[in-house]
Write a protein that holds these residues in place. Structure first.
Motif, PDB file in Angstrom:
ATOM      1  N   TYR A  87      -2.200  -2.553  -1.938  1.00 36.17           N
ATOM      2  CA  TYR A  87      -1.167  -1.980  -1.951  1.00 36.17           C
ATOM      3  C   TYR A  87      -1.274  -0.655  -0.918  1.00 36.17           C
ATOM      4  O   TYR A  87      -0.265  -0.356  -0.418  1.00 36.17           O
ATOM      5  N   ALA A  88      -2.461  -0.164  -0.872  1.00 32.81           N
ATOM      6  CA  ALA A  88      -2.795   0.700   0.123  1.00 32.81           C
ATOM      7  C   ALA A  88      -2.361   0.455   1.477  1.00 32.81           C
ATOM      8  O   ALA A  88      -1.717   0.909   2.372  1.00 32.81           O
ATOM      9  N   GLU A  89      -2.822  -1.045   1.868  1.00 35.26           N
ATOM     10  CA  GLU A  89      -2.295  -1.604   3.178  1.00 35.26           C
ATOM     11  C   GLU A  89      -1.054  -1.673   3.244  1.00 35.26           C
ATOM     12  O   GLU A  89      -0.165  -1.377   4.303  1.00 35.26           O
ATOM     13  N   PHE A  90      -0.140  -2.061   2.209  1.00 33.98           N
ATOM     14  CA  PHE A  90       1.525  -1.990   2.452  1.00 33.98           C
ATOM     15  C   PHE A  90       1.818  -0.825   2.525  1.00 33.98           C
ATOM     16  O   PHE A  90       2.726  -0.373   3.346  1.00 33.98           O
ATOM     17  N   LEU A  91       1.411   0.277   2.065  1.00 32.21           N
ATOM     18  CA  LEU A  91       2.016   1.822   2.298  1.00 32.21           C
ATOM     19  C   LEU A  91       1.554   2.072   3.676  1.00 32.21           C
ATOM     20  O   LEU A  91       2.483   2.938   4.159  1.00 32.21           O
ATOM     21  N   LYS A  92       0.740   1.547   4.404  1.00 29.84           N
ATOM     22  CA  LYS A  92       0.609   2.050   5.840  1.00 29.84           C
ATOM     23  C   LYS A  92       1.725   1.447   6.452  1.00 29.84           C
ATOM     24  O   LYS A  92       1.817   2.070   7.635  1.00 29.84           O
ATOM     25  N   HIS A  93       2.503   0.671   6.144  1.00 30.49           N
ATOM     26  CA  HIS A  93       3.770   0.183   6.858  1.00 30.49           C
ATOM     27  C   HIS A  93       5.058   0.832   6.289  1.00 30.49           C
ATOM     28  O   HIS A  93       6.095   0.406   6.884  1.00 30.49           O
ATOM     29  N   VAL A  94       4.901   1.739   5.157  1.00 30.51           N
ATOM     30  CA  VAL A  94       5.922   2.377   4.888  1.00 30.51           C
ATOM     31  C   VAL A  94       6.306   3.810   5.756  1.00 30.51           C
ATOM     32  O   VAL A  94       5.224   4.616   5.511  1.00 30.51           O
ATOM     33  N   ARG A 125       2.278   2.753  -8.520  1.00 27.25           N
ATOM     34  CA  ARG A 125       0.879   3.254  -8.180  1.00 27.25           C
ATOM     35  C   ARG A 125       0.202   3.443  -9.564  1.00 27.25           C
ATOM     36  O   ARG A 125      -0.915   3.328  -9.741  1.00 27.25           O
ATOM     37  N   ARG A 148      -5.376  -2.692  -5.642  1.00 26.06           N
ATOM     38  CA  ARG A 148      -5.045  -1.486  -5.229  1.00 26.06           C
ATOM     39  C   ARG A 148      -5.327  -1.177  -3.485  1.00 26.06           C
ATOM     40  O   ARG A 148      -4.667  -0.858  -2.893  1.00 26.06           O
ATOM     41  N   HIS A 204       7.456   7.403   5.574  1.00 23.46           N
ATOM     42  CA  HIS A 204       7.861   8.375   4.658  1.00 23.46           C
ATOM     43  C   HIS A 204       8.835   9.383   5.259  1.00 23.46           C
ATOM     44  O   HIS A 204       8.978   9.370   6.565  1.00 23.46           O
ATOM     45  N   LEU A 239       7.863   2.806  -6.659  1.00 23.41           N
ATOM     46  CA  LEU A 239       6.942   2.716  -5.981  1.00 23.41           C
ATOM     47  C   LEU A 239       5.771   3.648  -6.770  1.00 23.41           C
ATOM     48  O   LEU A 239       4.618   3.568  -6.810  1.00 23.41           O
TER      49      LEU A 239
END
Length: 130
Positions: free
Chosen positions: A111-118, A96, A108, A120, A92
């Motif tokens: 991808y930022a939208e995808f990261l909202k669902h990950v 980036r 981009r 940490h 990941l």
């Protein structure tokens, strides 16, 4: 030692490996650097689609074709960078970096939208403790 082949007067020469140079600069690299607006990274190379090393024709800006090749005319930009191992985290982080270098604004954003669902690790530990 192979004999040096000269290009037309004032336009540099073709070296013994078949690459066109002007004032000691490899022209295929210079053409791509002009298109992307920066110097090539050590992990990036330029591929001649037709295999003719002194054919540095371009056809407008770099465009991503249907097979995912970033090219213009006879030149393609290749990247040999990759993360070590197969863990998702480093991949990941690598993604980036790739998006920052080559991605469109829409990619981009996606991808930022995808990261909202990950979730940490720090957040996951806090949720588990509650």
């Amino acid at each position: 030692m192979p004999k040096r082949t000269y290009a037309p007067a004032g336009s540099g020469y073709i070296n013994s490996n078949g690459y066109h140079l002007i004032a000691g600069v490899l022209q295929h690299r210079a053409r791509i650097e002009e298109l992307i607006g920066r110097e090539l990274l050590p992990s990036e190379t330029v591929h001649h689609v037709n295999g003719i090393r002194h054919d540095n024709r371009i056809a407008g800006p770099l465009a991503l074709d249907e097979r995912g090749r970033l090219r213009s005319g006879n030149l393609e930009l290749w990247s040999h960078a990759h993360p070590r191992g197969q863990e998702v985290g480093p991949k990941l982080a690598h993604a980036r970096g790739l998006l920052a270098l080559y991605g469109t604004p829409k990619e981009r954003e996606r991808y930022a939208e995808f990261l909202k669902h990950v979730v940490h690790a720090e957040v996951a530990e806090t949720v588990e403790d509650d």
